[in-house]
Design a protein around this motif. Structure first.
Motif, PDB file in Angstrom:
ATOM      1  N   MET A   1       0.831  -1.204   0.000  1.00  0.00           N
ATOM      2  CA  MET A   1       0.000   0.000   0.000  1.00  0.00           C
ATOM      3  C   MET A   1       0.862   1.249   0.000  1.00  0.00           C
ATOM      4  O   MET A   1       0.535   2.247  -0.662  1.00  0.00           O
ATOM      5  N   LEU A   2       1.985   1.201   0.728  1.00  0.00           N
ATOM      6  CA  LEU A   2       2.871   2.352   0.763  1.00  0.00           C
ATOM      7  C   LEU A   2       3.482   2.607  -0.609  1.00  0.00           C
ATOM      8  O   LEU A   2       3.573   3.756  -1.073  1.00  0.00           O
ATOM      9  N   ALA A   3       3.889   1.508  -1.269  1.00  0.00           N
ATOM     10  CA  ALA A   3       4.455   1.670  -2.615  1.00  0.00           C
ATOM     11  C   ALA A   3       3.429   2.265  -3.578  1.00  0.00           C
ATOM     12  O   ALA A   3       3.732   3.161  -4.383  1.00  0.00           O
TER      13      ALA A   3
ATOM     14  N   ARG B   1       3.440   6.012  -5.536  1.00  0.00           N
ATOM     15  CA  ARG B   1       3.225   6.224  -6.965  1.00  0.00           C
ATOM     16  C   ARG B   1       2.012   7.104  -7.239  1.00  0.00           C
ATOM     17  O   ARG B   1       2.039   7.985  -8.113  1.00  0.00           O
ATOM     18  N   LEU B   2       0.954   6.856  -6.474  1.00  0.00           N
ATOM     19  CA  LEU B   2      -0.269   7.642  -6.678  1.00  0.00           C
ATOM     20  C   LEU B   2      -0.040   9.102  -6.325  1.00  0.00           C
ATOM     21  O   LEU B   2      -0.477  10.019  -7.070  1.00  0.00           O
ATOM     22  N   MET B   3       0.643   9.320  -5.203  1.00  0.00           N
ATOM     23  CA  MET B   3       0.909  10.700  -4.802  1.00  0.00           C
ATOM     24  C   MET B   3       1.852  11.390  -5.790  1.00  0.00           C
ATOM     25  O   MET B   3       1.698  12.587  -6.079  1.00  0.00           O
ATOM     26  N   ALA B   4       2.807  10.629  -6.317  1.00  0.00           N
ATOM     27  CA  ALA B   4       3.709  11.215  -7.302  1.00  0.00           C
ATOM     28  C   ALA B   4       2.940  11.662  -8.548  1.00  0.00           C
ATOM     29  O   ALA B   4       3.180  12.748  -9.110  1.00  0.00           O
ATOM     30  N   THR B   5       1.985  10.801  -8.958  1.00  0.00           N
ATOM     31  CA  THR B   5       1.160  11.173 -10.116  1.00  0.00           C
ATOM     32  C   THR B   5       0.316  12.394  -9.810  1.00  0.00           C
ATOM     33  O   THR B   5       0.205  13.324 -10.637  1.00  0.00           O
ATOM     34  N   ALA B   6      -0.314  12.390  -8.589  1.00  0.00           N
ATOM     35  CA  ALA B   6      -1.162  13.530  -8.243  1.00  0.00           C
ATOM     36  C   ALA B   6      -0.349  14.818  -8.148  1.00  0.00           C
ATOM     37  O   ALA B   6      -0.801  15.898  -8.578  1.00  0.00           O
TER      38      ALA B   6
END
Length: 774
Positions: free
Chosen positions: A250-252, A256-261
């Motif tokens: 989940m952290l990984a 990635r999700l936060m980097a995209t956002a």
């Protein structure tokens, strides 16, 4: 237009909210999927584990059925006992086991008992030629016989793996489930199977999921990632994986999700920044830069501003806030690392400083020594003088330790004293010469050369210290502390008010104490303990009674001195079992002893100091006295005078209860403690035993004039006196003339085993007869 209105008109909150909401929604959705997938995997593996268990456990049941169907039991019981009969049954069991087990190292055990719990036969398929039945296997067999349980299945979990035991209670003639009344007409058989595949897979699952399986009689109802299986009726196994199993993927994904956002948000923000930079961004950027410098300690505070704008007012508030936070932080940190009572550095500061000093010592090739200090008899101070006096002692000692440390610091030394907890202190010293720490420790010892003097009290306390030095006694802080702690306890046992350096012998002593502690937990009292009897006589030289003493011979440790294992037993809570065995054995032997020495002969039995505050000890002794028909006044309960008396209602209740039940109360080692006269008055005492050191001194020329007044003082309280440590007839005669009532010592006899009492008494009577003739 205000800053807030500009931000609202430029839609920045909408951008932030939109991307934040989208990120949160996607994250939650994906989290559910990952949890469900891991839960499905876990359930599948647990069902596989359950199948393996059922398969391996069925081997025990199948072996029971095949054994009964094959007529092996009938043939065995019908044959006369012989090695041939046992060998035949062993071969049959070996063939049966090989039919079910393909692994030659798998263990199968078979046990057969008669109806009164006596073993008839034991077989084990293992690589150990000296294998014996395990306690759990034996316990199940005897439990089935005692409870008349015709069928039992039991799972045993141990560090070496899991075992499944299946047992039957059968009629000795019909070989059917036993339902008769006479249990002697039954036999009990059981098979134990080592669950190799089950244990291996369970260990693999525990390692994979970074957790430990939980066994329970109740089905686990906790929510979240976990699963339970019922290994057999009413016995459940639960596996609850560590949170990192889910948190890591989940952290990984979140990264990635936060980097995209962030990337998409940055593009959007960049477009908006072109419009907002003139009115909003530049002032905020400047403020953000200064706040960052403050956060990373590059400056103490942001630059003061006199701007009237919204950003200027916000900067002013941050300036005031950081100023207040800096002051509060310094004050809070000082409180967090300082002991509130003594104002010495506390345990937190001690660890910080010690780690820093060790790093410096490694770079400079210096010594770092840890001096671990523990006050002796501090509890006595609190109980006798009160807790306020105890606090004054600690504060005064802290001042003295600070004085010693300050002297070292003035000479460019690195040193710090701290209070770790209660009456425990520590000094960390960085030094060039190994002897410097001895000078410091000796200075602490001299503070207690004749007790300890504070402003208002003179305390009867001392200090025991242990010293461990880097790098020889430990390369890390935790190892140094452990080594210093072992050395401190060695100093305490060696006489107190002294210091000891950690050594290999001290470590070996600590290991021996641990070994004694472990053996005491499983000691077989009847086979390892023995009682010996120390006689004492009256003024007419007739034997009046015996002091009962315990001796321990361990098969592994050899002979262990009572002074070595009794304190360990009291500290670890195993004393109760020992005391019960001592009293019950002594009560059993009393009639036989009286048959030799007369009906007036009494026994003196020591009771553990730790039991005096528990009413269960009183109830147990009263019940034993009633069970064995012991007359009032036949047994004396000896209290060691040097134990830490706690003047509580519980202790008084136990002592008065013992007196009312017909026991006499005796203070042993009288004169070896701090307030023997007070105890003699406060407690329901009928006899005191002069400590052997006191006896030696009182019968010497220097203190002989004090002996008679001391005995008369006891007699005024209605207390009789026994002198311990009488070594010769001259001492005995001197004690007689001073009014002493009873006499005990090696001059009369060393402790005697029960079997030798009769022969010793015959020799003593002969010796007494010839002395009377002379």
């Amino acid at each position: 237009m205000s800053l807030n209105r500009r931000l609202i008109l430029l839609l920045l909150p909408i951008v932030i909210f939109g991307y934040g909401f989208a990120t949160f929604f996607v994250y939650q959705y994906q989290k559910i999927n990952i949890v469900e997938l891991e839960q499905a995997k876990l359930e599948q593996r647990m069902l596989q584990l359950q199948g393996i268990f059922n398969k391996e456990a069925a081997i025990a049941d199948n072996l029971v059925g095949l054994f009964l169907e094959g007529g092996y039991l009938m043939s065995f019981l019908a044959s006369e006992p012989s090695s041939y009969r046992d060998a035949t049954l062993s071969q049959s069991l070996h063939k049966m086991a090989n039919q079910f087990l393909t692994n030659p190292s798998s263990r199968v055990a078979f046990a057969l008992y008669n109806g009164v719990g006596q073993p008839l036969f034991y077989y084990e398929r293992s690589t150990d030629p000296f294998a014996t039945i395990s306690p759990s296997h034996q316990s199940l067999s005897l439990e089935m016989i005692n409870n008349r349980s015709i069928s039992e299945r039991q799972l045993i979990t141990e560090e070496s793996g899991s075992r499944f035991i299946s047992g039957r209670l059968l009629d000795r003639v019909a070989f059917l489930p036993f339902k008769g009344r006479d249990i002697r007409a039954s036999v009990q058989l059981s098979f134990s199977v080592q669950l190799d595949q089950f244990s291996a897979m369970l260990s693999h699952l525990e390692e994979s999921y970074m957790t430990t399986a939980q066994w329970s009689n109740i089905l686990n109802s906790e929510k979240g990632l976990s699963h339970s299986i019922e290994v057999f009726p009413g016995y459940f196994l639960t596996l609850q994986p560590d949170e990192t199993i889910i948190n890591s993927p989940m952290l990984a994904f979140l990264i990635r999700l936060m980097a995209t956002a962030v990337a998409l948000g940055s593009v959007t923000y960049g477009l908006l920044l072109l419009l907002m930079s003139r009115f909003i961004t530049s002032p905020i950027t400047k403020l953000d830069k200064e706040l960052t410098e403050v956060m990373f300690y590059q400056k103490d505070n942001i630059s003061p501003t006199f701007s009237k704008s919204e950003v200027g007012q916000l900067s002013k508030k941050f300036y005031d806030l950081f100023g207040q936070l800096q002051a509060n932080l310094k004050h809070t940190h000082q409180m967090a690392v300082t002991d509130t009572l003594t104002s010495l550095p506390n345990r937190i500061r001690f660890y910080e400083y010690a780690k820093h000093i060790l790093m410096k010592a490694e770079q400079n090739n210096d010594f770092v020594s840890m001096v671990y200090i523990d006050l002796d008899n501090f509890k006595f101070v609190n109980d006798t003088y009160g807790h306020e006096a105890g606090d004054e002692l600690l504060c005064s000692l802290a001042t003295d330790l600070n004085g010693l440390v300050s002297f070292i610091q003035q000479n460019n030394g690195s040193c710090m004293a701290s209070r770790l907890s209660g009456d425990e202190f520590a000094i960390v010293l960085q030094h060039h010469n190994a002897e410097e720490v001895d000078v410091l420790a000796q200075s602490v010892v001299e503070l207690f050369s004749s007790g300890y003097q504070s402003d208002n009290y003179h305390f009867p306390v001392s200090a025991s210290m242990g010293i461990a030095s880097y790098p020889g006694d430990g390369p890390t802080l935790n190892e140094l502390i452990a080594s210093a702690d072992m050395a401190m306890y060695h100093a305490k046992r060696s006489g107190k008010n002294r210091f000891e350096h950690y050594s290999v012998s001290i470590a070996a002593e600590a290991r021996r104490m641990k070994s004694i502690e472990n053996h005491l937990k499983v000691v077989d009292c009847d086979n390892e303990f023995a009682l010996v009897y120390m006689p004492y006589t009256g003024v007419d030289d007739q034997v009046k009674g015996f002091e009962v003493l315990i001796r321990w011979h361990s098969p592994e440790l050899g002979n262990v001195d009572p002074e070595e294992f009794i304190p360990i037993a009291e500290q670890t809570g195993t004393y109760a079992k020992i005391d019960k065995w001592v009293f019950e054995t002594a009560f059993k032997k009393l009639p036989e002893i009286r048959a030799i020495f007369g009906e007036d002969c009494t026994l003196s039995v020591n009771i553990s100091a730790a039991e005096l505050g528990h009413r269960m000890a009183l109830e147990h002794l009263v019940a034993l006295k009633k069970h064995y028909g012991i007359a009032d006044g036949s047994v004396e309960i000896e209290l060691t005078e040097t134990f830490a008396y706690a003047e509580s209602d519980a202790v008084f209740d136990v002592l008065h209860g013992l007196q009312e039940a017909g026991f006499s109360i005796v203070i042993d080692d009288f004169g070896a403690g701090y307030t023997p006269l007070l105890h003699m008055i406060d407690y329901p005492v009928s006899k005191v035993k002069l400590d052997k050191v006191l006896t030696t001194r009182m019968t010497g020329p220097e203190y002989s004039k004090l002996l008679k007044p001391l005995i008369e003082l006891c007699h005024l309280q209605g207390i009789v006196v026994t002198a311990e440590g009488v070594e010769n007839q001259a001492q005995q005669q001197f004690l007689k003339e001073a009014g002493c009532d009873y006499f005990q010592g090696y001059w009369l006899s060393k402790p005697i085993p029960f079997e030798a009492l009769d022969a010793w008494f015959a020799r003593y009577q002969t010796l007494t007869f010839y002395q009377d003739l002379n």
